[in-house]
Design a protein around this motif. Structure first.
Motif, PDB file in Angstrom:
ATOM      1  N   VAL A  61       0.839  -1.188   0.000  1.00 56.29           N
ATOM      2  CA  VAL A  61       0.000   0.000   0.000  1.00 56.29           C
ATOM      3  C   VAL A  61       0.883   1.249   0.000  1.00 56.29           C
ATOM      4  O   VAL A  61       0.620   2.198  -0.728  1.00 56.29           O
ATOM      5  CB  VAL A  61      -0.968  -0.015   1.208  1.00 56.29           C
ATOM      6  CG1 VAL A  61      -1.714   1.286   1.325  1.00 56.29           C
ATOM      7  CG2 VAL A  61      -1.939  -1.175   1.092  1.00 56.29           C
ATOM      8  N   LEU A  97      -2.794   2.686   5.066  1.00 59.05           N
ATOM      9  CA  LEU A  97      -3.540   1.588   5.646  1.00 59.05           C
ATOM     10  C   LEU A  97      -4.103   2.057   6.982  1.00 59.05           C
ATOM     11  O   LEU A  97      -3.411   2.709   7.752  1.00 59.05           O
ATOM     12  CB  LEU A  97      -2.597   0.396   5.860  1.00 59.05           C
ATOM     13  CG  LEU A  97      -3.183  -0.867   6.456  1.00 59.05           C
ATOM     14  CD1 LEU A  97      -4.166  -1.505   5.498  1.00 59.05           C
ATOM     15  CD2 LEU A  97      -2.058  -1.853   6.758  1.00 59.05           C
ATOM     16  N   PHE A 156      -7.766   0.303   3.257  1.00 59.39           N
ATOM     17  CA  PHE A 156      -6.658   1.094   2.738  1.00 59.39           C
ATOM     18  C   PHE A 156      -7.158   2.007   1.642  1.00 59.39           C
ATOM     19  O   PHE A 156      -8.225   1.797   1.061  1.00 59.39           O
ATOM     20  CB  PHE A 156      -5.533   0.188   2.209  1.00 59.39           C
ATOM     21  CG  PHE A 156      -5.827  -0.472   0.900  1.00 59.39           C
ATOM     22  CD1 PHE A 156      -5.434   0.119  -0.295  1.00 59.39           C
ATOM     23  CD2 PHE A 156      -6.499  -1.675   0.856  1.00 59.39           C
ATOM     24  CE1 PHE A 156      -5.703  -0.496  -1.505  1.00 59.39           C
ATOM     25  CE2 PHE A 156      -6.767  -2.295  -0.348  1.00 59.39           C
ATOM     26  CZ  PHE A 156      -6.367  -1.703  -1.529  1.00 59.39           C
TER      27      PHE A 156
END
Length: 159
Positions: A1, A8, A22
């Motif tokens: 991410v 996140l 996320f």
């Protein structure tokens, strides 16, 4: 991410569970407009659970809804009695005794088999429940000529 430039997040309540989500920047798509399925709708929501409230807030703001939040019965009764026009009510089982009048009502529930939206709520289920409630309210308010029927059509184009 992180490599995608996103972040996140987690919502966690002791002895109740956690919700991980996320966000990451993505290119705009034509489907973006469809995500605002509640644009211009006014919803009155009674959710006492902090994690559930946060989750609903995220779902409904993404959908474009204007939301009035209440935490107690007195606030709910006052909001329903206000001159403000609501398009629907989302409330827990605690609100069973409150008369919502002609407003479509979607119930939040904790257990299976009790109908309504089960907690924790999912975006697709919230949308389906509200759209179903709005269609039901529209059907009740319209007179359908004899010999006609309502239908839902899904059109898929692959070109």
């Amino acid at each position: 991410v992180k490599l995608m430039g996103g972040k996140l997040e987690v919502d966690s309540v002791l002895n109740e569970g956690s919700c991980f989500h996320f966000s990451a920047p993505m290119a705009a798509s034509p489907a973006k407009a469809a995500e605002r399925w509640a644009e211009g709708r006014r919803l009155l929501v009674w959710e006492e659970d902090a994690a559930g409230r946060k989750r609903l807030e995220r779902i409904l703001s993404r959908a474009g809804a204007e939301v009035g939040w209440v935490k107690q019965e007195g606030e709910g009764r006052a909001a329903l009695g206000s001159p403000r026009a609501w398009d629907a009510v989302i409330a827990g089982e605690e609100w069973v005794e409150i008369d919502t009048g002609h407003l479509p009502w979607v119930r939040l529930s904790a257990g299976e088999g009790s109908g309504g939206l089960r907690r924790p709520v999912l975006e697709g289920e919230v949308r389906a429940a509200l759209e179903g409630a709005w269609q039901g309210a529209a059907a009740e308010s319209e007179e359908i000529p004899a010999g006609t029927a309502r239908a839902r059509v899904l059109l898929v184009e692959d070109n």
